[in-house]
Design a protein around this motif. Sequence first.
Motif, PDB file in Angstrom:
ATOM      1  N   SER A   1      22.643  34.086  46.587  1.00 26.24           N
ATOM      2  CA  SER A   1      23.641  34.204  47.650  1.00 26.24           C
ATOM      3  C   SER A   1      23.167  35.080  48.802  1.00 26.24           C
ATOM      4  O   SER A   1      23.564  34.873  49.953  1.00 26.24           O
ATOM      5  CB  SER A   1      24.952  34.770  47.089  1.00 26.24           C
ATOM      6  OG  SER A   1      25.537  33.873  46.182  1.00 26.24           O
ATOM      7  N   GLU A   2      22.331  36.071  48.510  1.00 21.96           N
ATOM      8  CA  GLU A   2      21.836  36.960  49.570  1.00 21.96           C
ATOM      9  C   GLU A   2      21.207  36.151  50.697  1.00 21.96           C
ATOM     10  O   GLU A   2      21.521  36.345  51.877  1.00 21.96           O
ATOM     11  CB  GLU A   2      20.812  37.942  49.007  1.00 21.96           C
ATOM     12  CG  GLU A   2      21.365  38.961  48.042  1.00 21.96           C
ATOM     13  CD  GLU A   2      20.298  39.958  47.619  1.00 21.96           C
ATOM     14  OE1 GLU A   2      19.504  40.381  48.474  1.00 21.96           O
ATOM     15  OE2 GLU A   2      20.242  40.294  46.428  1.00 21.96           O
ATOM     16  N   GLU A   3      20.305  35.258  50.348  1.00 17.13           N
ATOM     17  CA  GLU A   3      19.591  34.467  51.360  1.00 17.13           C
ATOM     18  C   GLU A   3      20.551  33.547  52.110  1.00 17.13           C
ATOM     19  O   GLU A   3      20.472  33.429  53.338  1.00 17.13           O
ATOM     20  CB  GLU A   3      18.495  33.651  50.681  1.00 17.13           C
ATOM     21  CG  GLU A   3      17.670  32.810  51.649  1.00 17.13           C
ATOM     22  CD  GLU A   3      16.586  32.019  50.950  1.00 17.13           C
ATOM     23  OE1 GLU A   3      16.040  31.074  51.570  1.00 17.13           O
ATOM     24  OE2 GLU A   3      16.275  32.336  49.781  1.00 17.13           O
ATOM     25  N   HIS A   4      21.443  32.890  51.372  1.00 19.91           N
ATOM     26  CA  HIS A   4      22.388  31.980  52.025  1.00 19.91           C
ATOM     27  C   HIS A   4      23.287  32.720  53.015  1.00 19.91           C
ATOM     28  O   HIS A   4      23.514  32.245  54.135  1.00 19.91           O
ATOM     29  CB  HIS A   4      23.255  31.286  50.970  1.00 19.91           C
ATOM     30  CG  HIS A   4      22.514  30.321  50.100  1.00 19.91           C
ATOM     31  ND1 HIS A   4      21.686  29.338  50.620  1.00 19.91           N
ATOM     32  CD2 HIS A   4      22.483  30.185  48.747  1.00 19.91           C
ATOM     33  CE1 HIS A   4      21.173  28.626  49.621  1.00 19.91           C
ATOM     34  NE2 HIS A   4      21.649  29.122  48.480  1.00 19.91           N
ATOM     35  N   VAL A   5      23.804  33.866  52.612  1.00 17.56           N
ATOM     36  CA  VAL A   5      24.727  34.612  53.472  1.00 17.56           C
ATOM     37  C   VAL A   5      24.004  35.143  54.701  1.00 17.56           C
ATOM     38  O   VAL A   5      24.521  35.056  55.822  1.00 17.56           O
ATOM     39  CB  VAL A   5      25.388  35.759  52.677  1.00 17.56           C
ATOM     40  CG1 VAL A   5      26.145  36.704  53.613  1.00 17.56           C
ATOM     41  CG2 VAL A   5      26.333  35.191  51.624  1.00 17.56           C
ATOM     42  N   ARG A   6      22.800  35.682  54.524  1.00 17.22           N
ATOM     43  CA  ARG A   6      22.065  36.209  55.678  1.00 17.22           C
ATOM     44  C   ARG A   6      21.735  35.101  56.672  1.00 17.22           C
ATOM     45  O   ARG A   6      21.839  35.292  57.888  1.00 17.22           O
ATOM     46  CB  ARG A   6      20.777  36.890  55.214  1.00 17.22           C
ATOM     47  CG  ARG A   6      20.994  38.199  54.476  1.00 17.22           C
ATOM     48  CD  ARG A   6      19.701  38.988  54.395  1.00 17.22           C
ATOM     49  NE  ARG A   6      19.867  40.154  53.543  1.00 17.22           N
ATOM     50  CZ  ARG A   6      19.322  40.286  52.349  1.00 17.22           C
ATOM     51  NH1 ARG A   6      18.578  39.308  51.853  1.00 17.22           N
ATOM     52  NH2 ARG A   6      19.508  41.372  51.639  1.00 17.22           N
ATOM     53  N   ALA A   7      21.342  33.945  56.156  1.00 13.75           N
ATOM     54  CA  ALA A   7      20.991  32.843  57.052  1.00 13.75           C
ATOM     55  C   ALA A   7      22.210  32.347  57.822  1.00 13.75           C
ATOM     56  O   ALA A   7      22.126  32.050  59.020  1.00 13.75           O
ATOM     57  CB  ALA A   7      20.368  31.698  56.254  1.00 13.75           C
ATOM     58  N   PHE A   8      23.356  32.276  57.173  1.00 17.66           N
ATOM     59  CA  PHE A   8      24.557  31.756  57.817  1.00 17.66           C
ATOM     60  C   PHE A   8      25.160  32.759  58.804  1.00 17.66           C
ATOM     61  O   PHE A   8      25.574  32.390  59.907  1.00 17.66           O
ATOM     62  CB  PHE A   8      25.595  31.381  56.753  1.00 17.66           C
ATOM     63  CG  PHE A   8      26.832  30.738  57.301  1.00 17.66           C
ATOM     64  CD1 PHE A   8      26.856  29.380  57.618  1.00 17.66           C
ATOM     65  CD2 PHE A   8      27.990  31.481  57.510  1.00 17.66           C
ATOM     66  CE1 PHE A   8      28.005  28.780  58.125  1.00 17.66           C
ATOM     67  CE2 PHE A   8      29.137  30.893  58.022  1.00 17.66           C
ATOM     68  CZ  PHE A   8      29.140  29.540  58.331  1.00 17.66           C
ATOM     69  N   THR A   9      25.201  34.034  58.403  1.00 15.90           N
ATOM     70  CA  THR A   9      25.847  35.053  59.243  1.00 15.90           C
ATOM     71  C   THR A   9      24.904  35.643  60.296  1.00 15.90           C
ATOM     72  O   THR A   9      25.365  36.245  61.256  1.00 15.90           O
ATOM     73  CB  THR A   9      26.375  36.211  58.382  1.00 15.90           C
ATOM     74  OG1 THR A   9      25.267  36.875  57.739  1.00 15.90           O
ATOM     75  CG2 THR A   9      27.354  35.710  57.338  1.00 15.90           C
ATOM     76  N   ARG A  10      23.579  35.500  60.075  1.00 16.86           N
ATOM     77  CA  ARG A  10      22.579  36.135  60.942  1.00 16.86           C
ATOM     78  C   ARG A  10      22.739  37.648  60.929  1.00 16.86           C
ATOM     79  O   ARG A  10      22.541  38.324  61.941  1.00 16.86           O
ATOM     80  CB  ARG A  10      22.666  35.588  62.372  1.00 16.86           C
ATOM     81  CG  ARG A  10      22.495  34.073  62.450  1.00 16.86           C
ATOM     82  CD  ARG A  10      22.664  33.544  63.857  1.00 16.86           C
ATOM     83  NE  ARG A  10      22.812  32.098  63.843  1.00 16.86           N
ATOM     84  CZ  ARG A  10      23.124  31.363  64.906  1.00 16.86           C
ATOM     85  NH1 ARG A  10      23.322  31.936  66.074  1.00 16.86           N
ATOM     86  NH2 ARG A  10      23.255  30.046  64.796  1.00 16.86           N
ATOM     87  N   MET A  11      23.076  38.166  59.785  1.00 22.82           N
ATOM     88  CA  MET A  11      23.222  39.612  59.590  1.00 22.82           C
ATOM     89  C   MET A  11      22.206  40.089  58.565  1.00 22.82           C
ATOM     90  O   MET A  11      21.880  39.376  57.633  1.00 22.82           O
ATOM     91  CB  MET A  11      24.629  39.961  59.097  1.00 22.82           C
ATOM     92  CG  MET A  11      25.737  39.638  60.056  1.00 22.82           C
ATOM     93  SD  MET A  11      27.373  39.897  59.296  1.00 22.82           S
ATOM     94  CE  MET A  11      27.353  41.681  59.019  1.00 22.82           C
ATOM     95  N   GLY A  12      21.737  41.310  58.731  1.00 21.94           N
ATOM     96  CA  GLY A  12      20.832  41.895  57.762  1.00 21.94           C
ATOM     97  C   GLY A  12      19.417  41.395  57.914  1.00 21.94           C
ATOM     98  O   GLY A  12      19.085  40.608  58.797  1.00 21.94           O
ATOM     99  N   THR A  13      18.568  41.879  57.022  1.00 20.71           N
ATOM    100  CA  THR A  13      17.152  41.521  57.044  1.00 20.71           C
ATOM    101  C   THR A  13      16.731  41.108  55.651  1.00 20.71           C
ATOM    102  O   THR A  13      17.541  41.040  54.731  1.00 20.71           O
ATOM    103  CB  THR A  13      16.301  42.725  57.498  1.00 20.71           C
ATOM    104  OG1 THR A  13      16.385  43.756  56.495  1.00 20.71           O
ATOM    105  CG2 THR A  13      16.786  43.275  58.828  1.00 20.71           C
ATOM    106  N   GLY A  14      15.458  40.878  55.488  1.00 19.04           N
ATOM    107  CA  GLY A  14      14.931  40.514  54.183  1.00 19.04           C
ATOM    108  C   GLY A  14      14.654  41.712  53.300  1.00 19.04           C
ATOM    109  O   GLY A  14      14.146  41.562  52.187  1.00 19.04           O
ATOM    110  N   ASP A  15      14.963  42.925  53.797  1.00 13.83           N
ATOM    111  CA  ASP A  15      14.735  44.124  53.000  1.00 13.83           C
ATOM    112  C   ASP A  15      15.551  44.065  51.711  1.00 13.83           C
ATOM    113  O   ASP A  15      16.675  43.576  51.686  1.00 13.83           O
ATOM    114  CB  ASP A  15      15.131  45.384  53.776  1.00 13.83           C
ATOM    115  CG  ASP A  15      14.253  45.570  55.022  1.00 13.83           C
ATOM    116  OD1 ASP A  15      13.154  44.992  55.039  1.00 13.83           O
ATOM    117  OD2 ASP A  15      14.675  46.289  55.942  1.00 13.83           O
ATOM    118  N   VAL A  16      14.960  44.600  50.660  1.00 14.69           N
ATOM    119  CA  VAL A  16      15.659  44.635  49.381  1.00 14.69           C
ATOM    120  C   VAL A  16      16.648  45.797  49.384  1.00 14.69           C
ATOM    121  O   VAL A  16      16.295  46.931  49.657  1.00 14.69           O
ATOM    122  CB  VAL A  16      14.659  44.802  48.217  1.00 14.69           C
ATOM    123  CG1 VAL A  16      15.408  44.936  46.896  1.00 14.69           C
ATOM    124  CG2 VAL A  16      13.690  43.625  48.176  1.00 14.69           C
TER     125      VAL A  16
END
Length: 379
Positions: free
Chosen positions: A51-66
Motif C-alpha cells: 500500500s505504501e507505493e500505491h498511496v505515494r504514487a496516487f497522492t504524490r506525497m512522501g518519498t521512497g525513504d523507509v
Amino acid sequence: MTSFGGTASQGMVDWNLAVATATRLVRPGPEISREEARAVVAELRRHAKVSEEHVRAFTRMGTGDVHDTPVLVVDRPGWVRANVAGFRELLRPLLDKMQERRGPGAGNAVLGAVGGKVTGVELGMLLSFLSSRVLGQYETFAPAAPDLPAGTAPGGGGRLLLVAPNIVHVERELDVDPHDFRLWVCLHEETHRTQFTAVPWLRDHLEGEIQAFLAETDVDPMTFLERVRDAAQSLAGGRPEGEEEDGGRSLVELVQSPAQREILGRLTAVMSLLEGHADFVMDGVGPEVVPSVAEIREKFQQRRAKGASRLDLALRKLLGLDAKLRQYRDGERFVRAVVDEVGMDGFNRVWTSPNTLPTKAEISDPAGWVARVHRTTEP
C-alpha cells in the motif's frame, strides 16, 4: 502485558484497571483456525507494505525513504492496550492538573482512591465496545513499549494498527472478496501514515490543538464530574429547561467552554480532511489494484448507514461516533471537489502549513478554500 502507572495522573484514572476491564469484557472474534489466522496476519502485513507505493504514487506525497513507523497486526485486547497508552500520553497534562487541584483532606483522598477505579472501569467499558468496531488505526501519539513498538522520528513516532479479527468479521458480514477487502482497508490506513510522515508539522499541530482544548477544561475534579453528569442527563432527555437546542449534540460536545468549541471547530475540519482524504485515496487507488472496489464500497456504505441495535446507536451518539461518520462523508466530498477543480498537486497545497488547512466552513465550501489558498496575484 503493558503496565501503566507511576505518575500523578495514575490517581485520576486507574489505567491498568481500564485495560483489565476492557480485556475481560471484549467480545470474542470470529471463529477461525490457527492456520487461517496466520495467513490473515501475513497477508495484512504484505498489503500494508504494498500500500505504501500505491498511496505515494496516487497522492504524490512522501518519498521512497523507509519510514520507521511499524505496522502491528493486533487482536482486540492488543488494540485496547495500544489505545490506553495513547490516551494516557495525551491526557497526562490535564489529569496531573486535576490531581494537583485536589489538595489535602479525607474527602479528596476517598475521591482519589475510588474515583480513579470508577473512571478506569468506565473507560474500560467504552474501549471494549470500540475494540470490536475498529478495522485499523494510525496511532499518531503512540509511546513505545516493549510489546507495542513505535516510530522514533523527531517529535514522536507512530504506529499503524490493523485489527485482524475485526477485518475478518466485516469481510464475512459483507460477503466480499477477503483479499480485496484487506488491501482496501490497508490503503485507507496507509494514507493516514503517509499524511503524518510526509507532512512533518501535522503531528505537532494536531497535538497542540488537542492540548489547547484540554487546557480549557475546568480542572476542578468535582466541577468537571458535575459537567459530565449534567451532559449525560441532557442526552438522556433530562436536560435543564432552556437548553433544548443542545439535544442533538454528543457528550464530547456538551462538556465544553466557548473557547473549546472554537478549537473543536478547527479539529473537526482537520479530522474531516484526514478521514475524507483517506477514503478518497482508498477508492481512487482501488480500481487499479482492488478489482471489486465498487462492490466493497457500496456494501460498506450500506453497513455504515444501517447501524446496529438501538443500544449501539445510542452509544455511537453518546461518544460522538456519528460525527465521525459525517467526517468521512463531508471530508471525501471536499477532497473530491478540490481535486476535480485544481488537480492533485493543487489539492496538495493543503499540506503547506496550518494556514492552508480548510476551516470547518470550507469543508462544506470547497470552492471557498480554492479561492483563498489559490488566490492569484495576477491583475
